[in-house]
Write an enzyme that holds these catalytic residues in place. Structure first.
Site, PDB file in Angstrom:
ATOM      1  N   CYS A   1      17.020  39.983  45.210  1.00 17.50           N
ATOM      2  CA  CYS A   1      17.051  41.018  46.266  1.00 17.50           C
ATOM      3  C   CYS A   1      16.023  41.324  46.846  1.00 17.50           C
ATOM      4  CB  CYS A   1      17.870  42.073  45.936  1.00 17.50           C
ATOM      5  SG  CYS A   1      18.942  43.132  47.151  1.00 17.50           S
TER       6      CYS A   1
ATOM      7  N   CYS B   1      21.178  39.888  49.342  1.00 16.27           N
ATOM      8  CA  CYS B   1      20.918  40.698  50.596  1.00 16.27           C
ATOM      9  C   CYS B   1      20.362  39.534  51.505  1.00 16.27           C
ATOM     10  CB  CYS B   1      20.218  41.872  50.505  1.00 16.27           C
ATOM     11  SG  CYS B   1      18.740  41.651  49.586  1.00 16.27           S
TER      12      CYS B   1
ATOM     13  N   CYS C   1      13.691  33.837  50.437  1.00 16.86           N
ATOM     14  CA  CYS C   1      13.993  32.758  49.157  1.00 16.86           C
ATOM     15  C   CYS C   1      13.126  31.461  49.170  1.00 16.86           C
ATOM     16  CB  CYS C   1      15.669  32.769  49.044  1.00 16.86           C
ATOM     17  SG  CYS C   1      15.878  31.842  47.631  1.00 16.86           S
TER      18      CYS C   1
END
Length: 140
Positions: A8, A80, A87
């Site tokens: 997150c 999220c 990422c």
């Protein structure tokens, strides 16, 4: 044993709740959570609503994903949208990348009880979606 990283942005709420919930399904799972921009502390409302399930975030603290890049994971799960966008920067070895997104309960407004109800709603969504994920990986 499956090794799972839940990612997150702040690692103070959704990813912390998901880590505790996923660990509660199976203590043989190796579950970690981290953030791309970790907050200072775990969100007190997240702590409270997790305790309502009989789980604990004692000893949990927001961790930086950069501290885990030398680790190998079976699953990287973003929870999220902000983390999903960041990422691809994660340079650790990951076999499977998934996104299981949730609204940010830290954005909740209203009375204290209305805010806690929103945290409970997100907690329950996390529990449901991560249980489905758990059932899938147990079958494989």
């Amino acid at each position: 044993m499956k090794k799972i990283l839940i990612l997150c942005t702040g690692n103070s709420c959704r990813s912390q709740m998901a880590e505790a919930i996923l660990k509660s399904f199976d203590n043989t799972l190796s579950v970690f959570s981290a953030g791309t921009k970790p907050e200072r502390i775990v969100n007190p409302n997240a702590v409270r609503v997790i305790e309502e399930l009989g789980l604990s975030l004692d000893g949990h603290y927001p961790k930086n994903v950069n501290d885990l890049v030398d680790e190998e994971f079976d699953y990287l799960i973003t929870v999220c949208d902000s983390a999903r966008q960041i990422c691809p920067i994660f340079t650790g070895k990951v076999k499977n990348k998934l996104h299981i997104g949730f609204e940010d309960p830290a954005d909740a407004v209203g009375t204290k009880e209305e805010i806690l109800d929103f945290y409970r709603k997100i907690r329950d969504q996390i529990k449901d979606k991560f249980f489905r994920f758990y059932k899938e990986i147990k079958e494989n």
